[in-house]
Motif scaffolding. Structure first.
Motif, short mmCIF file in Angstrom:
data_model
loop_
_atom_site.label_atom_id
_atom_site.label_comp_id
_atom_site.label_asym_id
_atom_site.label_seq_id
_atom_site.Cartn_x
_atom_site.Cartn_y
_atom_site.Cartn_z
N UNK A 1 80.57 12.45 -3.84
CA UNK A 1 79.99 11.34 -3.10
C UNK A 1 81.11 10.32 -2.95
N UNK B 1 86.74 4.35 3.49
CA UNK B 1 87.43 3.06 3.48
C UNK B 1 88.40 2.88 4.64
N UNK C 1 89.96 8.24 4.98
CA UNK C 1 90.26 8.11 3.56
C UNK C 1 88.97 7.67 2.88
N UNK D 1 80.20 14.67 10.84
CA UNK D 1 78.83 14.19 11.07
C UNK D 1 78.77 12.82 11.74
N UNK E 1 80.41 3.73 5.21
CA UNK E 1 79.25 4.58 4.92
C UNK E 1 79.50 5.44 3.68
N UNK F 1 78.76 12.55 1.72
CA UNK F 1 78.96 13.72 0.87
C UNK F 1 80.14 14.51 1.41
N UNK G 1 77.75 15.12 5.13
CA UNK G 1 76.49 14.41 5.21
C UNK G 1 76.68 12.92 4.95
N UNK G 2 75.72 12.12 5.44
CA UNK G 2 75.72 10.69 5.16
C UNK G 2 74.56 10.42 4.22
N UNK G 3 74.84 9.75 3.10
CA UNK G 3 73.81 9.50 2.10
C UNK G 3 72.92 8.34 2.60
N UNK G 4 71.61 8.51 2.47
CA UNK G 4 70.65 7.49 2.95
C UNK G 4 70.82 6.19 2.16
N UNK H 1 70.03 13.23 -4.51
CA UNK H 1 70.74 12.52 -3.46
C UNK H 1 70.11 12.90 -2.13
N UNK H 2 69.73 11.88 -1.36
CA UNK H 2 69.04 12.14 -0.10
C UNK H 2 70.02 11.87 1.04
N UNK H 3 70.12 12.85 1.94
CA UNK H 3 70.99 12.73 3.10
C UNK H 3 70.24 13.25 4.32
N UNK H 4 69.81 12.32 5.18
CA UNK H 4 69.05 12.73 6.36
C UNK H 4 69.99 13.26 7.44
N UNK H 5 71.08 12.53 7.68
CA UNK H 5 72.05 12.98 8.68
C UNK H 5 73.06 13.88 8.00
N UNK H 6 72.98 15.17 8.25
CA UNK H 6 73.92 16.08 7.59
C UNK H 6 74.13 17.32 8.45
N UNK H 7 75.08 18.14 8.05
CA UNK H 7 75.33 19.43 8.68
C UNK H 7 74.04 20.22 8.76
N UNK I 1 78.34 16.37 -7.34
CA UNK I 1 77.09 16.63 -6.62
C UNK I 1 77.00 18.14 -6.38
#
Lengths: 82, 82, 82, 82, 82
Positions: free
Chosen positions: C3, C7, C26, C46, C52, C55, C79-82, E10-16, E41
């Motif tokens: 995770x 930056x 990065x 993604x 943001x 993952x 993935x982007x973590x909520x 870990x929750x990721x709605x937008x993902x692969x 993770x």
């Protein structure tokens, strides 16, 4: 991938035949723009020189950046950072 | 890849059949010419001996330096540094 | 998987052809919600942006997240973590 | 590869079917003959027991030491050090 | 392989797309029965829950524990420690 600065060439005359012609560079890892005191050796694939900041791919993926993808290496310089 | 200095042989009589004949060396990692106090065990593929400075490939790529690419190893000495 | 928080972008004009079009970021690694001071560079897959939490998959598995699975990279934002 | 000393068995009743029959051992890594306080879990392939000093192969190469090379493991004990 | 304790989802709605349906868990690594303050993770493959001690396979071998072995992950929970 890692960002690093090339600090030296490494010369190896006695080596695996499949490494003939490979240019070995010692690279200091950069994190967040800072030198880390951690180093690795990578094969150059983009014509990088000492003092340049580069991107390094490690592991088996590194070989995909070389003409001979069976080269026994685990680290290749794949880009020069602007 | 890593630069290191060979510090010892490791003898293992009871081992995987596919490792018969492999020469195991304990290597201390060198970074920027300095000893690091970090060590690993690698199979020699270039006739290196104790006290020599060598290049080591790690991970699955290491096997590409061996005659039998199905050898269950993750570190092979692929060059001797001049 | 790791995770992390994005930056910065990294720009590399001179790079491997197979990396053309890749967006390098990065990322600072997060552990247990805390910044760690450890960083790596990953290719975004993604549409993630600076700031943001994401993952990252590392190693050869990372390439499976890209359209071109022969891209020479070892880290991809998956993935982007909520 | 890593040198280590087996310190314990690990029992896992609920696990991946492909891991049935695997003997899991916790191993403390040895470097230069010293215990390091670093540990990993490896599958035994050579009949090693607690207290024995062993060689461990990590990563995808580890699977080549097992009868079922599709076993989902990243560390296998491949030899016992004399 | 690593031993660890699951500390969070870990929750990721937008993902692969290939990660849809994957259950991501943050795990603290255990060594010699002690928490280490190191985290990763992993995708669960055995129905593990928060607070359980588990075995994790990392690297490309991890994918062999999943129904879709092309899932872009580098860490999968493969067993629950008794």
């Amino acid at each position: 991938m890692l960002k690093g600065i090339i600090i030296d060439n490494i010369v190896s005359t006695r080596k695996q035949e499949s490494l003939l012609g490979s240019k070995f560079m010692e690279v200091e890892i950069l994190e967040n723009g800072q030198r880390t005191g951690k180093y690795l050796v990578a094969i150059d694939s983009v014509g990088a020189g000492i003092g340049e900041t580069v991107l390094i791919t490690t592991g088996s993926s590194a070989r995909l950046a070389l003409r001979n993808t069976a080269t026994p290496t685990d680290a290749v310089i794949v880009g020069i950072v602007d």
